[in-house]
Design a protein around this motif. Structure first.
Motif, PDB file in Angstrom:
ATOM      1  N   GLY A   1       8.673  59.657  22.353  1.00  0.00           N
ATOM      2  CA  GLY A   1       9.564  59.629  21.201  1.00  0.00           C
ATOM      3  C   GLY A   1       8.948  58.838  20.069  1.00  0.00           C
ATOM      4  N   THR A   2       9.731  58.547  19.040  1.00  0.00           N
ATOM      5  CA  THR A   2       9.228  57.722  17.949  1.00  0.00           C
ATOM      6  C   THR A   2       8.992  56.307  18.464  1.00  0.00           C
ATOM      7  OG1 THR A   2      11.419  57.025  17.215  1.00  0.00           O
ATOM      8  CG2 THR A   2      10.561  59.083  16.286  1.00  0.00           C
ATOM      9  N   THR A   3       8.095  55.598  17.818  1.00  0.00           N
ATOM     10  CA  THR A   3       7.751  54.250  18.266  1.00  0.00           C
ATOM     11  C   THR A   3       8.979  53.342  18.274  1.00  0.00           C
ATOM     12  OG1 THR A   3       5.502  54.485  17.436  1.00  0.00           O
ATOM     13  CG2 THR A   3       6.297  52.250  17.787  1.00  0.00           C
ATOM     14  N   THR A   4       9.774  53.409  17.228  1.00  0.00           N
ATOM     15  CA  THR A   4      10.966  52.562  17.149  1.00  0.00           C
ATOM     16  C   THR A   4      11.930  52.861  18.292  1.00  0.00           C
ATOM     17  OG1 THR A   4      10.772  52.410  14.748  1.00  0.00           O
ATOM     18  CG2 THR A   4      12.910  51.886  15.699  1.00  0.00           C
ATOM     19  N   GLU A   5      12.174  54.148  18.561  1.00  0.00           N
ATOM     20  CA  GLU A   5      13.109  54.533  19.620  1.00  0.00           C
ATOM     21  C   GLU A   5      12.623  54.074  20.987  1.00  0.00           C
ATOM     22  OE1 GLU A   5      16.098  56.318  20.483  1.00  0.00           O
ATOM     23  OE2 GLU A   5      16.551  55.430  18.556  1.00  0.00           O
ATOM     24  N   VAL A   6      11.333  54.305  21.279  1.00  0.00           N
ATOM     25  CA  VAL A   6      10.806  53.981  22.606  1.00  0.00           C
ATOM     26  C   VAL A   6      10.790  52.473  22.824  1.00  0.00           C
ATOM     27  CG1 VAL A   6       8.752  54.075  24.080  1.00  0.00           C
ATOM     28  CG2 VAL A   6       9.474  56.105  22.808  1.00  0.00           C
ATOM     29  N   PHE A   7      10.442  51.703  21.796  1.00  0.00           N
ATOM     30  CA  PHE A   7      10.379  50.250  21.953  1.00  0.00           C
ATOM     31  C   PHE A   7      11.766  49.614  21.984  1.00  0.00           C
ATOM     32  CE2 PHE A   7       5.906  50.569  21.321  1.00  0.00           C
ATOM     33  CZ  PHE A   7       5.354  49.362  21.736  1.00  0.00           C
ATOM     34  N   GLU A   8      12.674  50.091  21.160  1.00  0.00           N
ATOM     35  CA  GLU A   8      13.980  49.445  21.060  1.00  0.00           C
ATOM     36  C   GLU A   8      15.019  50.026  22.014  1.00  0.00           C
ATOM     37  OE1 GLU A   8      15.320  49.226  17.047  1.00  0.00           O
ATOM     38  OE2 GLU A   8      13.575  48.061  16.385  1.00  0.00           O
ATOM     39  N   HIS A   9      14.841  51.291  22.421  1.00  0.00           N
ATOM     40  CA  HIS A   9      15.810  51.919  23.321  1.00  0.00           C
ATOM     41  C   HIS A   9      15.077  52.684  24.423  1.00  0.00           C
ATOM     42  CE1 HIS A   9      18.787  50.897  20.264  1.00  0.00           C
ATOM     43  NE2 HIS A   9      18.059  51.546  19.369  1.00  0.00           N
ATOM     44  N   PRO A  10      14.278  51.998  25.232  1.00  0.00           N
ATOM     45  CA  PRO A  10      13.558  52.691  26.301  1.00  0.00           C
ATOM     46  C   PRO A  10      14.538  53.271  27.315  1.00  0.00           C
ATOM     47  CG  PRO A  10      13.373  50.306  26.580  1.00  0.00           C
ATOM     48  CD  PRO A  10      14.018  50.532  25.253  1.00  0.00           C
ATOM     49  N   LEU A  11      14.279  54.509  27.743  1.00  0.00           N
ATOM     50  CA  LEU A  11      15.179  55.192  28.669  1.00  0.00           C
ATOM     51  C   LEU A  11      14.700  55.121  30.107  1.00  0.00           C
ATOM     52  CD1 LEU A  11      15.822  58.419  26.535  1.00  0.00           C
ATOM     53  CD2 LEU A  11      17.326  56.444  26.769  1.00  0.00           C
ATOM     54  N   HIS A  12      13.413  55.276  30.312  1.00  0.00           N
ATOM     55  CA  HIS A  12      12.862  55.315  31.669  1.00  0.00           C
ATOM     56  C   HIS A  12      12.693  53.893  32.202  1.00  0.00           C
ATOM     57  CE1 HIS A  12      10.173  56.285  35.018  1.00  0.00           C
ATOM     58  NE2 HIS A  12      10.510  57.550  34.852  1.00  0.00           N
ATOM     59  N   PRO A  13      13.017  53.639  33.478  1.00  0.00           N
ATOM     60  CA  PRO A  13      12.859  52.284  34.029  1.00  0.00           C
ATOM     61  C   PRO A  13      11.437  51.747  33.912  1.00  0.00           C
ATOM     62  CG  PRO A  13      14.147  53.652  35.523  1.00  0.00           C
ATOM     63  CD  PRO A  13      13.637  54.565  34.446  1.00  0.00           C
ATOM     64  N   TYR A  14      10.451  52.619  33.993  1.00  0.00           N
ATOM     65  CA  TYR A  14       9.062  52.173  33.852  1.00  0.00           C
ATOM     66  C   TYR A  14       8.798  51.683  32.433  1.00  0.00           C
ATOM     67  CZ  TYR A  14       3.951  52.332  33.681  1.00  0.00           C
ATOM     68  OH  TYR A  14       2.624  52.007  33.513  1.00  0.00           O
ATOM     69  N   THR A  15       9.280  52.438  31.448  1.00  0.00           N
ATOM     70  CA  THR A  15       9.122  52.020  30.049  1.00  0.00           C
ATOM     71  C   THR A  15       9.847  50.708  29.798  1.00  0.00           C
ATOM     72  OG1 THR A  15       9.132  54.374  29.466  1.00  0.00           O
ATOM     73  CG2 THR A  15       9.270  52.803  27.661  1.00  0.00           C
ATOM     74  N   GLN A  16      11.019  50.545  30.381  1.00  0.00           N
ATOM     75  CA  GLN A  16      11.762  49.294  30.222  1.00  0.00           C
ATOM     76  C   GLN A  16      10.966  48.112  30.776  1.00  0.00           C
ATOM     77  OE1 GLN A  16      15.435  50.211  32.233  1.00  0.00           O
ATOM     78  NE2 GLN A  16      16.130  51.634  30.651  1.00  0.00           N
ATOM     79  N   ALA A  17      10.307  48.329  31.914  1.00  0.00           N
ATOM     80  CA  ALA A  17       9.483  47.260  32.494  1.00  0.00           C
ATOM     81  C   ALA A  17       8.288  46.959  31.600  1.00  0.00           C
ATOM     82  CB  ALA A  17       9.021  47.660  33.892  1.00  0.00           C
ATOM     83  N   LEU A  18       7.654  48.006  31.068  1.00  0.00           N
ATOM     84  CA  LEU A  18       6.521  47.799  30.163  1.00  0.00           C
ATOM     85  C   LEU A  18       6.933  46.970  28.952  1.00  0.00           C
ATOM     86  CD1 LEU A  18       4.585  51.211  29.863  1.00  0.00           C
ATOM     87  CD2 LEU A  18       3.819  49.122  30.982  1.00  0.00           C
ATOM     88  N   MET A  19       8.029  47.362  28.320  1.00  0.00           N
ATOM     89  CA  MET A  19       8.455  46.691  27.091  1.00  0.00           C
ATOM     90  C   MET A  19       8.874  45.247  27.354  1.00  0.00           C
ATOM     91  SD  MET A  19       7.720  48.949  25.061  1.00  0.00           S
ATOM     92  CE  MET A  19       7.352  50.698  25.128  1.00  0.00           C
ATOM     93  N   SER A  20       9.483  45.014  28.503  1.00  0.00           N
ATOM     94  CA  SER A  20       9.913  43.647  28.800  1.00  0.00           C
ATOM     95  C   SER A  20       8.734  42.741  29.122  1.00  0.00           C
ATOM     96  CB  SER A  20      10.890  43.645  29.981  1.00  0.00           C
ATOM     97  OG  SER A  20      10.217  43.814  31.213  1.00  0.00           O
ATOM     98  N   ALA A  21       7.602  43.338  29.513  1.00  0.00           N
ATOM     99  CA  ALA A  21       6.430  42.547  29.899  1.00  0.00           C
ATOM    100  C   ALA A  21       5.550  42.172  28.719  1.00  0.00           C
ATOM    101  CB  ALA A  21       5.599  43.327  30.922  1.00  0.00           C
TER     102      ALA A  21
END
Length: 714
Positions: free
Chosen positions: A619-639
């Motif tokens: 998705g767009t950079t803003t959407e993926v960073f601020e509203h990650p949907l996949h649990p893996y993406t959420q873990a990446l962003m939190s790290a």
């Protein structure tokens, strides 16, 4: 399980009676390591290299001291001096006292009793601390027995298992039989940490321990270090160039430049109220992963000073926008900052900086950059330069021996779909081994893929491509590598490096000369330096030359594989600004691979997240960073570490458990299920679905897709 993390141990068993007496633990907050007026120099052909000049600090038990600065600033030499690991060419003066004992007067044999027992070190490359021909169990045993002679075998094994479990290595008893090459990079670093804390040291020195690791593995290693420090009560010296990491782990910070400390303060004061212009430059050069890009990064002009030929006055003066004649005449002392408790800085203009309330944006001028060629043009109206549909790539897994039979397959890329349009940057992110670089290489190969399709500028890449068509595509697609020296022939001067692709196009000498002059100016290098060889340039300058070579044939698409990961933050900022300006000016599209998600947040317009060869979110950079949907993406962003100590310590971090599954496995359901924190909250029926049905990419929000059966839409 009983934890042995106290310096005063019971001596009721016979094994303990045979062990050498241990030191009495220092109380929490006592000074365990003191460095005073440390100077280190080396003789070289170019003259005396003054690597460390007047280093001073006190380290208290339980405290974490962060040491930051560019490459060559003296960080690692300071740590090696403390450990007594410098070679005979080094001349060391000053004082280093550990629990009141002077270390600089000790012999190597005397220091060997302290290394690994009182002071332990975690190196950047764990393989430099692990012997490849010995099992992990044998190396753990050596770390224990050398300081605890007579320790019985069963006690050694029990303690080794305890340590490996502490640092989060599963099946610890079985893994003692494994060898270093059978562990991933993050697991090897955990083993090194386990060895470092084996004898409950008073001081742990971690020298760039997370530099080469993915953000998820970095988060795990940092968590392990914090846990080890809590358990042992040790003081920690953390050396890094990543200010986001420092913001989350350090209590005090020493900023080094040209071999000496130029600012010292608490982590909160350094980030909130930097005084030294060099510190301001370092902070301004760091992209923020927690916010959209609003301004260009602030690169520090010039290159670090040559330590064999230090200039008169302040070494930072040639690069400092605030330098005046007094700065060039006399080197400032490190002195207390007026009105700031515990903060010191080495700058002649400290008072003026305080009185005027200057920030890095006041000190460093940053141009507005170049207006985008496609400004105001919606994405859907831009031409597609790259379209990848259901791309797959496997490699044969063969047995050893002469016949090398095929025994399986490595599924490096498994059903990747993405597109890149004119003038945009699409980023591929994910852990090492997720298939990012293989995807780039498959595109650059310009051959019909094993499965799926690749279309470049409307031209499908098939076996039927004629030579002229393939040649034209080569001109339109270029590649920039992580290590610029892998694409720059060290035997050729820069002129010949840049001229090579132009000669292949049949250009005449005058046209080539004109183009090379344009390219050098385009990447902000002096055209008069084209007769130099690549080795005569700094790392950042070599990367600029690699960019110039890629742009020489006016490509429409550039594939960038970790192009700034090996650069200091100040140099990285300049290269990122350059890439943005070139894209805006030329309209070139980028497919950008990086593990530094802070850089990705700053430079990209769209993000595709890869896991085990699959795209799991896009998705767009803003959407993926601020509203990650996949649990893996959420873990990446939190790290992703945030360069703000207050924000960093308040964040909730999702630390993934376990290792990335092998790409040789065929997983029936979701490839992320074995590590998924969301799965633990699901019902048995839902878990069965995750284990048996691979999720397809589904649109959960406008222009935002994720491959998860139970994506959490906020």
């Amino acid at each position: 399980m009983t934890m042995f993390f106290r310096k005063t141990k019971s001596t009721n068993n016979s094994a303990a009676q045979n062990q050498s007496p241990k030191r009495t633990a220092a109380a929490q907050g006592d000074v365990v390591l003191s460095v005073r007026d440390l100077h280190v120099s080396f003789a070289s052909e170019a003259g005396t290299v003054r690597a460390v000049r007047g280093m001073n600090f006190d380290l208290r038990r339980g405290e974490t001291l962060g040491i930051v600065g560019e490459s060559g600033s003296g960080k690692s030499v300071t740590s090696m001096s403390i450990m007594g690991l410098l070679d005979s060419n080094a001349k060391v003066t000053g004082s280093i006292t550990f629990r009141g004992e002077e270390l600089l007067t000790k012999t190597d044999a005397e220091m060997s009793k302290i290394r690994g027992d009182g002071i332990a070190m975690v190196f950047q490359d764990p393989l430099s601390a692990l012997t490849p021909v010995y099992s992990i169990g044998e190396q753990m045993k050596e770390a224990l027995v050398i300081h605890n002679p007579g320790m019985p075998e069963d006690e050694v094994e029990r303690r080794s298992i305890e340590l490996l479990e502490l640092v989060g290595i599963p099946n610890a008893k079985e893994r003692l039989k494994s060898y270093p090459h059978q562990f991933s990079g993050g697991m090897r670093q955990r083993v090194v940490i386990a060895m470092a804390i084996a004898n409950n040291p008073d001081v742990i020195i971690a020298d760039e321990p997370t530099t080469a690791l993915d953000v998820t593995i970095q988060a795990q290693v940092l968590d392990v270090l914090k846990k080890a420090q809590r358990e042992t009560g040790a003081a920690l010296i953390f050396i890094t160039h990543d200010l986001g990491v420092i913001a989350g782990v350090a209590d005090q910070i020493v900023v080094m430049y040209a071999g000496r400390p130029v600012e010292q303060a608490s982590v909160e004061d350094i980030f909130a109220h930097p005084v030294m212009p060099y510190t301001m430059g370092l902070l301004g050069a760091v992209p923020r992963p927690d916010r959209d890009k609003t301004d260009r990064l602030v690169p520090i002009p010039g290159s670090p000073v040559n330590l064999a030929a230090l200039p008169t006055g302040c070494p930072f003066a040639p690069r400092c926008p605030l330098a005046v004649d007094a700065c060039r005449a006399n080197e400032p002392n490190l002195e207390p900052v007026p009105g700031r408790n515990g903060q010191s800085a080495a700058c002649h203009r400290t008072r003026e900086i305080l009185d005027r309330g200057l920030t890095f944006r006041d000190v460093y001028e940053v141009g507005k950059g170049v207006a985008s060629k496609f400004a105001g043009v919606p994405r859907e109206r831009r031409a597609v330069v790259l379209d990848v549909q259901h791309l797959k790539k496997t490699f044969p897994l063969t047995s050893g021996g002469f016949l090398r039979r095929k025994i399986g397959e490595v599924h490096a890329v498994d059903d990747v779909t993405l597109d890149v349009r004119e003038g945009e940057t699409v980023a591929l992110v994910g852990e090492s081994g997720s298939g990012k670089s293989t995807t780039l290489l498959e595109i650059m190969n310009l051959q019909q893929p094993e499965s799926g399709s690749i279309t470049l500028f409307g031209q499908p890449v098939t076996k039927g491509l004629k030579r002229a068509q393939r040649r034209e595509l080569h001109h339109s697609v270029q590649y920039i590598f992580q290590d610029p020296m892998s694409s720059l022939d060290p035997r050729l001067p820069v002129y010949d490096v840049l001229a090579e692709p132009l000669k292949a196009l049949g250009w005449d000498r005058k046209r080539i000369n004109d183009r090379i002059g344009e390219l050098m100016e385009l990447v902000e290098l002096n055209p008069d330096q084209v007769d130099r060889f690549p080795t005569q340039f700094s790392g950042g300058q070599r990367q600029r030359i690699a960019i110039a070579r890629a742009l020489s044939v006016n490509p429409k698409l550039v594939l960038l594989d970790e192009p700034v990961s090996a650069l200091d933050v100040s140099i990285q900022a300049g290269v990122i600004n350059l890439l943005e300006d070139l894209q805006n000016k030329l309209g070139v599209a980028y497919l950008f691979v990086a593990h530094n998600l802070s850089v990705i947040r700053h430079i990209s317009s769209r993000v595709a997240v890869m896991y085990l060869g699959h795209i799991v979110e896009s998705g767009t950079t803003t959407e993926v960073f601020e509203h990650p949907l996949h649990p893996y993406t959420q873990a990446l962003m939190s790290a992703v570490p945030v360069p703000d100590p207050i924000a960093e310590r308040q964040r909730h971090r999702v630390v993934l458990q376990g290792e990335l599954p092998s790409p040789t496995e065929r997983i029936a359901g979701c490839p992320f299920a074995s590590r998924c924190p969301l799965r633990l909250t699901l019902s048995e029926e839902q878990r069965a679905m995750c284990d048996s049905q691979p999720p397809a990419l589904k649109q959960w929000q406008p222009d935002h897709v994720a491959a998860c059966h139970f994506a959490q839409v906020s």
